[in-house]
Design a protein around this motif. Sequence first.
Motif, PDB file in Angstrom:
ATOM      1  N   MET A 159      -3.183  13.179  14.215  1.00 22.93           N
ATOM      2  CA  MET A 159      -4.437  13.938  14.161  1.00 22.93           C
ATOM      3  C   MET A 159      -5.307  13.515  12.980  1.00 22.93           C
ATOM      4  N   LEU A 160      -4.693  13.345  11.830  1.00 23.83           N
ATOM      5  CA  LEU A 160      -5.473  13.117  10.621  1.00 23.83           C
ATOM      6  C   LEU A 160      -5.440  11.664  10.170  1.00 23.83           C
ATOM      7  N   ASP A 161      -4.771  10.809  10.974  1.00 18.52           N
ATOM      8  CA  ASP A 161      -4.707   9.404  10.631  1.00 18.52           C
ATOM      9  C   ASP A 161      -4.036   9.187   9.273  1.00 18.52           C
ATOM     10  N   LEU A 162      -2.954   9.915   9.049  1.00 19.90           N
ATOM     11  CA  LEU A 162      -2.236   9.789   7.779  1.00 19.90           C
ATOM     12  C   LEU A 162      -1.109   8.771   7.936  1.00 19.90           C
ATOM     13  N   PRO A 163      -0.682   8.162   6.843  1.00 22.02           N
ATOM     14  CA  PRO A 163       0.444   7.229   6.964  1.00 22.02           C
ATOM     15  C   PRO A 163       1.749   7.985   7.170  1.00 22.02           C
ATOM     16  N   LYS A 164       2.653   7.347   7.882  1.00 23.39           N
ATOM     17  CA  LYS A 164       3.996   7.923   8.030  1.00 23.39           C
ATOM     18  C   LYS A 164       4.939   6.975   7.292  1.00 23.39           C
ATOM     19  N   ILE A 165       5.587   7.510   6.272  1.00 26.86           N
ATOM     20  CA  ILE A 165       6.419   6.659   5.419  1.00 26.86           C
ATOM     21  C   ILE A 165       7.869   7.079   5.557  1.00 26.86           C
ATOM     22  N   VAL A 166       8.705   6.135   5.899  1.00 22.64           N
ATOM     23  CA  VAL A 166      10.123   6.418   6.055  1.00 22.64           C
ATOM     24  C   VAL A 166      10.880   5.616   5.003  1.00 22.64           C
ATOM     25  N   LEU A 167      11.676   6.330   4.211  1.00 17.26           N
ATOM     26  CA  LEU A 167      12.496   5.672   3.204  1.00 17.26           C
ATOM     27  C   LEU A 167      13.936   5.647   3.688  1.00 17.26           C
ATOM     28  N   VAL A 168      14.563   4.510   3.627  1.00 18.54           N
ATOM     29  CA  VAL A 168      15.979   4.440   3.942  1.00 18.54           C
ATOM     30  C   VAL A 168      16.701   4.186   2.627  1.00 18.54           C
ATOM     31  N   GLY A 169      17.255   5.237   2.070  1.00 16.19           N
ATOM     32  CA  GLY A 169      17.884   5.124   0.748  1.00 16.19           C
ATOM     33  C   GLY A 169      16.886   4.544  -0.226  1.00 16.19           C
ATOM     34  N   ASN A 170      17.348   3.619  -1.009  1.00 15.43           N
ATOM     35  CA  ASN A 170      16.382   2.905  -1.835  1.00 15.43           C
ATOM     36  C   ASN A 170      16.326   1.438  -1.426  1.00 15.43           C
ATOM     37  N   LEU A 171      16.681   1.207  -0.144  1.00 14.04           N
ATOM     38  CA  LEU A 171      16.759  -0.179   0.308  1.00 14.04           C
ATOM     39  C   LEU A 171      15.547  -0.609   1.112  1.00 14.04           C
ATOM     40  N   GLN A 172      15.000   0.328   1.878  1.00  9.32           N
ATOM     41  CA  GLN A 172      13.921  -0.032   2.790  1.00  9.32           C
ATOM     42  C   GLN A 172      12.875   1.056   2.782  1.00  9.32           C
ATOM     43  N   VAL A 173      11.642   0.667   2.962  1.00  9.39           N
ATOM     44  CA  VAL A 173      10.610   1.666   3.210  1.00  9.39           C
ATOM     45  C   VAL A 173       9.684   1.141   4.308  1.00  9.39           C
ATOM     46  N   PHE A 174       9.524   2.010   5.333  1.00  7.33           N
ATOM     47  CA  PHE A 174       8.620   1.674   6.442  1.00  7.33           C
ATOM     48  C   PHE A 174       7.322   2.429   6.237  1.00  7.33           C
ATOM     49  N   ILE A 175       6.237   1.736   6.265  1.00  8.90           N
ATOM     50  CA  ILE A 175       4.947   2.399   6.136  1.00  8.90           C
ATOM     51  C   ILE A 175       4.158   2.135   7.415  1.00  8.90           C
ATOM     52  N   GLU A 176       3.950   3.216   8.182  1.00  4.38           N
ATOM     53  CA  GLU A 176       3.179   3.084   9.417  1.00  4.38           C
ATOM     54  C   GLU A 176       1.749   3.495   9.148  1.00  4.38           C
ATOM     55  N   ASN A 177       0.880   3.002   9.994  1.00  2.00           N
ATOM     56  CA  ASN A 177      -0.529   3.398   9.888  1.00  2.00           C
ATOM     57  C   ASN A 177      -1.181   2.892   8.605  1.00  2.00           C
ATOM     58  N   HIS A 178      -0.907   1.664   8.237  1.00  2.00           N
ATOM     59  CA  HIS A 178      -1.457   1.153   6.975  1.00  2.00           C
ATOM     60  C   HIS A 178      -2.781   0.419   7.233  1.00  2.00           C
ATOM     61  N   ARG A 179      -3.447   0.086   6.131  1.00  2.00           N
ATOM     62  CA  ARG A 179      -4.744  -0.599   6.256  1.00  2.00           C
ATOM     63  C   ARG A 179      -4.722  -1.959   5.574  1.00  2.00           C
ATOM     64  N   GLY A 180      -3.546  -2.465   5.287  1.00  2.00           N
ATOM     65  CA  GLY A 180      -3.471  -3.797   4.680  1.00  2.00           C
ATOM     66  C   GLY A 180      -2.807  -3.762   3.320  1.00  2.00           C
ATOM     67  N   ILE A 181      -2.555  -4.951   2.818  1.00  2.00           N
ATOM     68  CA  ILE A 181      -1.871  -5.075   1.540  1.00  2.00           C
ATOM     69  C   ILE A 181      -2.889  -5.305   0.440  1.00  2.00           C
ATOM     70  N   GLN A 182      -2.677  -4.632  -0.679  1.00  2.00           N
ATOM     71  CA  GLN A 182      -3.598  -4.835  -1.798  1.00  2.00           C
ATOM     72  C   GLN A 182      -3.015  -5.802  -2.824  1.00  2.00           C
ATOM     73  N   GLU A 183      -1.711  -5.675  -3.030  1.00  2.00           N
ATOM     74  CA  GLU A 183      -1.093  -6.536  -4.027  1.00  2.00           C
ATOM     75  C   GLU A 183       0.370  -6.738  -3.661  1.00  2.00           C
ATOM     76  N   TYR A 184       0.857  -7.947  -3.922  1.00  2.00           N
ATOM     77  CA  TYR A 184       2.277  -8.174  -3.699  1.00  2.00           C
ATOM     78  C   TYR A 184       2.844  -9.061  -4.790  1.00  2.00           C
ATOM     79  N   ASN A 185       3.908  -8.630  -5.393  1.00  2.00           N
ATOM     80  CA  ASN A 185       4.808  -9.519  -6.126  1.00  2.00           C
ATOM     81  C   ASN A 185       6.186  -8.878  -6.092  1.00  2.00           C
ATOM     82  N   PRO A 186       7.227  -9.619  -6.430  1.00  2.00           N
ATOM     83  CA  PRO A 186       8.585  -9.077  -6.219  1.00  2.00           C
ATOM     84  C   PRO A 186       8.870  -7.758  -6.937  1.00  2.00           C
TER      85      PRO A 186
END
Lengths: 94, 422
Positions: free
Chosen positions: A25-52
Motif C-alpha cells: 500500500m505505502l510502497d515501503l521496503p520489506k527487509i528480511v534479516l537472516v541472522g547476521n549472515l544475509q539481508v534481503f531488501i525488497e522494493n529498493h530504488r538502487g544502490i548508493q554506495e558499495y564497499n566490503p
Amino acid sequence: MAWKDLKNRFKRQFSDYLELPGDIMLDLPKIVLVGNLQVFIENHRGIQEYNPQLVRVVVNDKVVEVTGENLTLRNILPDEICVEGQINSLSFYN
Amino acid sequence: MLLFRFLSRLGGYVTITLPEGCLEKFINLAVSRGVFLWDVTGIGTGRVAMKVRLSGVQALRHVARMTGCRFKIIGRHGLPFLVSRMKRRQAMTAGALIFVAALYVLSSFVWFIEVTGNKLVTDQAVEQVARQAGLKQGVPRWTLDVPTLEETILDQVPGLSWVGVYVEGTRVYIKVVEKKLPPPDETGHPVDVVAVKDGLVKEILVLSGHPEVKEGDTVTSGQVLISAAIPPPVIDEEKEAPDGEDALEPKEQQPLRYVHARGIVRARVWYEGVANMKLMEKGAEITGRETTRFGIKLGSKEIILIGPRKLPFEHYALDIEVKRAPVWRNINLPVELLTVRYYEEKLYTRSYTRDEARRLAGRNVLDSIREQLPEGAKIVNERLEEVETTGSGTVRVRAIVETLEDIGIDKPYQYRGGGSGA
C-alpha cells in the motif's frame, strides 16, 4: 508539502483499517534479516554506495545502510537485493 | 537458485571487475536495463568483481560507455567457454572420446569364462565344448546364443543334467549341475542285505538274492537277511531220477550264483527310553534383557570404555569376545579389546504335581526316542509306564515305542563256509 503529508496519513490509516501490508500500500521496503549472515531488501530504488564494509541502498524516500565485514551483493534484481556477509548493523536515515 | 546457477553455467558467464568509484552508477543502470548481476564482491585495490551472464555483456558495454567506466573481464566460466577450449585442444578431446569409445567397445566382448558347480566334470571339458559352440575369450557378446550354447554343452559334455549360461558384463558364468549317478554296482563283489538292528520281521520283499529269514522271525543286528549267494534251485526231478551220472551233472552246471542282493525287510523294532523328572525344578532362564560392555585390557587392568560401570542384573550369563593385535616377532602387546555381553537371567523354581511330572517326563522321553528314529519309520505303538523310585522327589517314566521300519542295509558278502548260511 502539507498536502503530501496529509495524503500519506490518510493512506496509512486506510491500510491500517483494512489491515493491508505496508509494503504494497505505502510502497515501503520489506527487509528480511537472516541472522547476521544475509539481508534481503525488497522494493529498493538502487544502490548508493558499495564497499566490503558498507552497503547503502536507496528505498522509497530513505536510505538503508548495512555495515559489516566482507559484504557481497549476492543478487541484484530490479526489486530485490541480497547482501551477504557478516552484518554488524542496519540503519535508516534520510 | 540452484536452477539459476545451473542455467548460468549452461549459458556461460563471465567475472568482470570495475573500479569502485563508478560502481553504484554502473549497477543501477545495468539493473534498470534488466542485466542481472550477482556475487558483487570487493577484491581490494579499489576494484570490485561481479558476475554477469554472457547474454548481458553486450548490454554492459553500452552501460560502460554511458557511465564512462571501463570493465575488465577476468574470468570465463560455463559451457560455451569449455567448448571453445575443447576446440583449441582437439587432441585431448579426441583422446577422451577414444577412451570412452574403447571402454564401450571392449566391454562388449567376453573376457572371462567361469565354470561353476562341477565336481567330477573338469572345467576344460566344459570349456572345450563351449569353445566349439562359439564361446571363448574375445568373442563379441552379441554373437552369443545362450539357449543353443546351453543345449550344446548339455548334449556334448557327458554327466551333466543341467547347464545355465549367464552373461554378466564381460564375464560369462557357466553353471552346471552334474548327474547324480547311483554308486557303481560292484559286479565283481556280491553284496548281502543284513539287519542294522534287532527286530521281528514283519514282511520281506526280495528283489534279488536269496531270503535267509521269513516273516515272523526274530533277527539280531548283523544277521544276514537276504544273501548274495543263491543256491541252485532244488529240482524235484533230481530225486526222482537217481541216476548217478545225471544227478551229479546239474549240480556242476549250476553252482552258487552271487548277486548284489536287494530287497526290503520291514521289521517291528522296539525302542526303550527312561526319563526322570524332578517334582521341584530349579534353574535359570534368560530373560532377554542384555547389556554390552566394551573395554580395553591393559595387562591386568581393565578399563571400561562403553557400557555401564555397575551391572544392572543380579544373575547373568556372559559371553566374552577378545580381540588382540596379531603377534609379530615375539612382540606380544599386552593390550586386548574386550567385548563382554551380559545376558540377564532369572532364577526360577517350579513345582509339579505328580501327574504333571509324569506327563512331562513322558513327553520328553517320547521326543528323544522320536529323534533317534530313522526316516520312514512308522510308529505302531507307544507305551508309557511309571517306574517306582526310592526317592520321593522324582518321577521316572519308561517308554516303549514299537515301530515298523526297513532294517536292511547293504554289506559286502563274506564267505560263510556253509555257502547259503541257512
